[in-house]
Design an enzyme around this catalytic site. Sequence first.
Site, PDB file in Angstrom:
ATOM      1  N   ARG A   1      -1.119 -33.167 -70.172  1.00  0.00           N
ATOM      2  CA  ARG A   1      -2.078 -32.970 -69.093  1.00  0.00           C
ATOM      3  C   ARG A   1      -1.589 -33.466 -67.732  1.00  0.00           C
ATOM      4  O   ARG A   1      -1.621 -32.726 -66.764  1.00  0.00           O
ATOM      5  CB  ARG A   1      -3.413 -33.650 -69.442  1.00  0.00           C
ATOM      6  CG  ARG A   1      -4.069 -33.110 -70.692  1.00  0.00           C
ATOM      7  CD  ARG A   1      -5.417 -33.737 -70.959  1.00  0.00           C
ATOM      8  NE  ARG A   1      -6.423 -33.348 -69.988  1.00  0.00           N
ATOM      9  CZ  ARG A   1      -7.722 -33.667 -70.087  1.00  0.00           C
ATOM     10  NH1 ARG A   1      -8.147 -34.371 -71.113  1.00  0.00           N
ATOM     11  NH2 ARG A   1      -8.583 -33.275 -69.172  1.00  0.00           N
TER      12      ARG A   1
ATOM     13  N   HIS B   1      -5.488 -23.051 -72.795  1.00  0.00           N
ATOM     14  CA  HIS B   1      -5.835 -24.401 -72.313  1.00  0.00           C
ATOM     15  C   HIS B   1      -7.235 -24.775 -72.783  1.00  0.00           C
ATOM     16  O   HIS B   1      -8.225 -24.383 -72.160  1.00  0.00           O
ATOM     17  CB  HIS B   1      -5.759 -24.433 -70.780  1.00  0.00           C
ATOM     18  CG  HIS B   1      -5.670 -25.820 -70.217  1.00  0.00           C
ATOM     19  ND1 HIS B   1      -4.593 -26.652 -70.419  1.00  0.00           N
ATOM     20  CD2 HIS B   1      -6.538 -26.522 -69.443  1.00  0.00           C
ATOM     21  CE1 HIS B   1      -4.783 -27.793 -69.802  1.00  0.00           C
ATOM     22  NE2 HIS B   1      -5.961 -27.747 -69.202  1.00  0.00           N
TER      23      HIS B   1
ATOM     24  N   TYR C   1     -16.777 -16.313 -56.691  1.00  0.00           N
ATOM     25  CA  TYR C   1     -16.728 -15.738 -55.351  1.00  0.00           C
ATOM     26  C   TYR C   1     -15.299 -15.550 -54.844  1.00  0.00           C
ATOM     27  O   TYR C   1     -15.102 -14.933 -53.799  1.00  0.00           O
ATOM     28  CB  TYR C   1     -17.483 -16.630 -54.354  1.00  0.00           C
ATOM     29  CG  TYR C   1     -18.939 -16.807 -54.677  1.00  0.00           C
ATOM     30  CD1 TYR C   1     -19.787 -15.720 -54.816  1.00  0.00           C
ATOM     31  CD2 TYR C   1     -19.474 -18.082 -54.861  1.00  0.00           C
ATOM     32  CE1 TYR C   1     -21.126 -15.889 -55.125  1.00  0.00           C
ATOM     33  CE2 TYR C   1     -20.818 -18.265 -55.167  1.00  0.00           C
ATOM     34  CZ  TYR C   1     -21.636 -17.163 -55.295  1.00  0.00           C
ATOM     35  OH  TYR C   1     -22.958 -17.324 -55.605  1.00  0.00           O
TER      36      TYR C   1
END
Length: 837
Positions: free
Chosen positions: A57, A103, A146
């Site tokens: 990570r 993931h 968006y």
Amino acid sequence: MGGTHRTRKENPARMATKKNNDDGFVPDDQQHIIDIDVEDEMQTAFLEYAYSVIYARALPDARDGLKPVQRRILYAMTELGLRPDRPHVKCSRVIGEVMGKYHPHGDTAIYDTMVRMAQPFTMRLPLIDGHGNFGSLDDGPAASRYTEARLAPAALLMTQSLDENTVDFVPNYDEQFMQPAVLPAAYPNLLVNGAAGIAVGMATNMPPHNLVEVIGAARHLIKHPDCSLDDLMRFVPGPDLPMGGQIVGLEGIRDAYLTGRGTFRTRATARIEDITPRRKGIVVTELPYLVGPEKVIEKIKDLHSSKKLQGISDVKDLSDRNNGLRLVIEVKNGFNPDAVLASLYKLTPMEESFGINNVALVDGQPQTLGLKDLLKVYVDFRIDVVRRRTQFRLDKRKDRLHLVDGLLLALVDIDEVIQVIRTSDDVGTARARLIDVFDLTEVQANYILDLQLRRLTKFSRIELEKEAEELRREIEELEAILGDENRLKALVSSELADVAKAHGTPRRTILLESAGTPATIDTPLEVADDPCFVLLSSTGLLARTTNVDPLATEGSRRKHDVIVGAVRTTVRGEFGAVTSAGRVVRLSALELPTLVPTNDPPALAGGAPIGAYVDLPAGERILTLCSVQADSPGLALGTREGVVKRVNPDYPAKDSFEVITLKDGDEVVGAVELVSGTEELVFVSTDASLLHFSASAVRPQGRAGGGMAGIKLAAGQRVVFFGAVSGEAAVVTIAGSSGALPGTETGSVKITPFEEYPGKGRATGGVRAHRFLRGEDELILAYVGAPPVRAAASSGTQVALPTEPGRRDGSGTPAAAPIAALASSVLTGVSASPQES
């Protein structure tokens, strides 16, 4: 927790309940009850969790410079076909693809990573091309539903050749799909884009660097594996932050490049301007790395409210997309703007520290790496990638050649082939008979059985023979690469050079070795108008000094860069900066920092970047300094197309004015201030022709004049140097290849006495000044001036020049490093112009 299998021991009451319940009864031979010590369990679980955070990570891999989530995003977008020439898609779609296949973490973490890889103020070379609101230094991005995204051109360099067995693939979290363990990475992404991450017990914090500089260092390491850190720092003098700014103090950077840990200070780029006719202000155009204007404004307001910062009347953020950052801080009348700027640097985020901690994964283990270690890991990895890619291509071509050879054998007696197939009972029999009759392999026989009838024409046979010949040539070339380690390294180096040429950009961050700044100088309201010199260095630093001969006074200079411009004036006087567009920009000497005397040898100490005083259009640069007084001796200018002009010193009282009318496509390459008018004017062209003639042969003209013919140039050639000399002088020429990446080629350098070059008339072709070696086709740099001549790299580091003079028409010797500037080390009556590559 951490993937550990845990069990617990049932209590007697629950066991009794189970035995009394036939539906819930569990036989003794099926019970697996293990007693576990809680302390051991917690230690084991925490260690596994820590390892998972470190490896999977938080820390980047030293080979491709990516964390797992970044690598998975780029791979998923590649699999979706989101290339730069394809339309953008919703970020939500990419997030779903990454989270569902590769993931197994939250969508927020994936989207935050996507946003960071698309922000030009965060990444030096963004990997994702975002469309929509991806945030700013002060505000977060819009929601993923968006915004849209696709891969940036730089991301293709990270993923290219994935399908050619260049890297290993590993299963995803549920072993349903395969994903690359590392991306091929055609450039050192870890150094170029930097990294930041907090793991368990360790963290990484790496600043971005310039792509061209990093690739130059990597190529040097490939050619010289035993090079020193100083050799690499000639190419990579320091970080190059995405939003520019200044880095003050280079010792911490060297420590980081040596040990992997160090600290440097980033400082905003600011200048003092007249906001109104009666009020001055501080205009900030660049801020430290990841510092936004709202953060600075909020801190200024807090300090002003608490009476800790005085002298500021207003702060305005006039930034926009067209003009970039522009933060205007108005200074109250009666306050010294320099002192206010010093307080801003001290008390606000306009100056911050950056702690370098180069921690990355090497073979799955976290290590702290210096600059050479980082480059070596990448170079070794890239060599392995190219080797595997070459082997893959070799195997593919051998397989294809095997099929083509079999088909050509069949075409020699195609009638018999058809007869064998027609008389066979089934496919298996036909395959066996073809193998037996024509001595084919099973693969070749299957290919012939699948053959289409239209391939049996005479033209197809010619095509197959040409293809076989081409395949053999390619196989020979690929085998030669695999058989010669030097050829393999040369291929890696050339591919890196291509990347730098296609995607490289100029350095944005200015490196200041001294911690001094013009804002720390306490300038009184009334300054004595004493005589002084204004100096310009090859790295674009300006300063003034009251020394009689600043170039001869070693105590006023440091071991960084060379002085390429000097002009006499007074502390409250004005001077001019001559630009390549044929303009003179009027500047005040009072605003410049004063040189700090030191005991170190040569260069400008405590100087300020000239960009803090002059705003130039794109493509225009400062050449040298000159006097703007009415009694000045006048300028002599030389242009790229070979035009020469002497300018009458009738300078107007304007902030800037033109001193020559240039033709389209032409520019000034050199400017000198004459003293007696009898100096020798010197032209040097790219084809190694040197011409000199007396300045008296050039009639002075007014500022609007266009000059006259200076040197006759051959077709396709241009002027690389123009200057003037009087007395003893040396000629320095550096030859190289016109196709080389600027700033990466060392070239061959030669020094000869100026007296060996006979003078000729104006508008003639001159005499040979340098003989080219193999691979050289032009002069990339030249200088004529009083000896001794000093040379400097683009970073300002001095480069040694040959000590023995060469023949006038002889060739040069290899330079120690790429040279960006040449200048005389003594101050004569003639101001030298900067000769930069």
